[in-house]
Design a protein around this motif. Structure first.
Motif, PDB file in Angstrom:
ATOM      1  N   UNK A  94       0.765  -1.055  -0.076  1.00 49.91           N
ATOM      2  CA  UNK A  94      -0.035  -0.040   0.014  1.00 49.91           C
ATOM      3  C   UNK A  94       1.105   1.372  -0.131  1.00 49.91           C
ATOM      4  N   UNK A  95       1.885   1.209   0.730  1.00 51.11           N
ATOM      5  CA  UNK A  95       2.893   2.415   0.640  1.00 51.11           C
ATOM      6  C   UNK A  95       3.571   2.778  -0.695  1.00 51.11           C
ATOM      7  N   UNK A  96       3.888   1.666  -1.359  1.00 52.02           N
ATOM      8  CA  UNK A  96       4.507   1.825  -2.738  1.00 52.02           C
ATOM      9  C   UNK A  96       3.594   2.447  -3.410  1.00 52.02           C
ATOM     10  N   UNK A  97       2.423   1.950  -3.482  1.00 57.67           N
ATOM     11  CA  UNK A  97       1.319   2.381  -4.608  1.00 57.67           C
ATOM     12  C   UNK A  97       0.772   3.863  -4.208  1.00 57.67           C
ATOM     13  N   UNK A  98       0.341   3.885  -2.822  1.00 57.23           N
ATOM     14  CA  UNK A  98      -0.580   5.116  -2.391  1.00 57.23           C
ATOM     15  C   UNK A  98       0.417   6.222  -2.090  1.00 57.23           C
ATOM     16  N   UNK A  99       1.683   5.928  -1.615  1.00 54.76           N
ATOM     17  CA  UNK A  99       2.454   7.171  -1.000  1.00 54.76           C
ATOM     18  C   UNK A  99       3.804   7.512  -1.888  1.00 54.76           C
ATOM     19  N   UNK A 100       4.431   6.431  -2.136  1.00 63.78           N
ATOM     20  CA  UNK A 100       6.042   6.510  -2.675  1.00 63.78           C
ATOM     21  C   UNK A 100       5.638   6.829  -4.352  1.00 63.78           C
ATOM     22  N   UNK A 101       4.590   6.334  -4.902  1.00 66.09           N
ATOM     23  CA  UNK A 101       4.452   6.423  -6.388  1.00 66.09           C
ATOM     24  C   UNK A 101       2.943   7.206  -6.591  1.00 66.09           C
ATOM     25  N   UNK A 102       2.539   7.966  -5.730  1.00 66.68           N
ATOM     26  CA  UNK A 102       1.309   8.592  -5.813  1.00 66.68           C
ATOM     27  C   UNK A 102       1.031   9.379  -7.251  1.00 66.68           C
ATOM     28  N   UNK A 103       1.871  10.063  -7.677  1.00 65.96           N
ATOM     29  CA  UNK A 103       1.507  10.697  -8.885  1.00 65.96           C
ATOM     30  C   UNK A 103       2.239  10.266 -10.071  1.00 65.96           C
ATOM     31  N   UNK A 104       2.655   8.977 -10.051  1.00 62.54           N
ATOM     32  CA  UNK A 104       3.356   8.253 -11.132  1.00 62.54           C
ATOM     33  C   UNK A 104       2.537   6.733 -11.496  1.00 62.54           C
TER      34      UNK A 104
END
Length: 129
Positions: A94-104
């Motif tokens: 969830x962190x990878x998708x929602x935070x680290x790569x939110x705009x990508x």
């Protein structure tokens, strides 16, 4: 709603000029079907993890009036550790998708194909279910 309408409604609005790949565009169009279940599932899993920890605490503090030792303490502890690892794994996804790569979104789609977290999801579900 198109960019021109938004520019008229919101002063200072600048439309994005990002061009997404085919998979990235599909990912953005269906984000509620792909991201929502991970977030909801992780929240429910953390709630159940808390229940499991409390039940384990209750089990380990139980004293048999006849003095018999507790059975399967090792199994209870191993299952707790596996569930804790699975919770950390889901939080990482969830962190990878929602935070680290939110705009990508293109990078999020790429992570689904190459990240170790995606390859080990099925294994972690099988071991802790």
């Amino acid at each position: 709603m198109d960019a021109a309408t938004l520019a008229n409604l919101l002063p200072g609005f600048t439309p994005s000029n990002i061009t997404l790949g085919t998979l990235g565009q599909f990912y953005v169009d269906n984000a509620n079907l792909q991201i929502g279940p991970w977030v909801i599932g992780t929240c429910i899993e953390l709630f159940l993890q808390g229940i499991l920890v409390m039940q384990t605490s209750n089990y380990l503090s139980f004293e048999d009036p006849k003095g018999h030792p507790l059975r399967f303490v090792w199994l209870v502890l191993i299952l707790n550790v596996l569930c804790l690892i699975k919770s950390a794994h889901n939080i990482r996804i969830v962190w990878d998708v929602m935070v680290a790569n939110y705009a990508n979104p293109d990078m999020s789609v790429t992570l689904l194909a190459v990240s170790w977290t995606s390859y080990t999801t099925a294994l972690s579900v099988c071991t802790s279910s």
